[in-house]
Write a protein that holds these residues in place. Structure first.
Motif: not given
Length: 79
Positions: A31-39, A2-6
């Motif tokens: 800002h529209g770019e993948n920044a981090v992954v929460i695992v 899944d992807s979330w906006k900050l």
């Protein structure tokens, strides 16, 4: 994944964490770019290498690769 906006991830952080625990890694964009992954912690710890880099390289099987030194002289370069 899944992807979330900050902004959404900050507002619904508990939900992001819960989904990471149950559904797998969650990507947060900035800002529209993948920044981090929460695992989940258990997944993070399971992904850590058990060998340091030197031991890893030494564990690679040698399959008859032989490197012979070159008999050619190095070329001269004028500076």
């Amino acid at each position: 994944m899944d992807s979330w906006k900050l902004q959404d991830a900050k507002a619904r952080f508990s939900e992001v964490v819960e989904r990471a625990l149950h559904d797998g890694p969650q990507v947060v964009t900035w800002h529209g770019e993948n920044a981090v992954v929460i695992v989940a912690y258990r997944d993070f710890v399971g992904a850590e290498p058990t060998l340091d880099f030197k031991d890893f390289l030494m564990s690679i099987p040698r399959v008859g690769l032989e490197v012979k030194p070159s008999r050619r002289r190095p070329r001269r370069i004028e500076l």
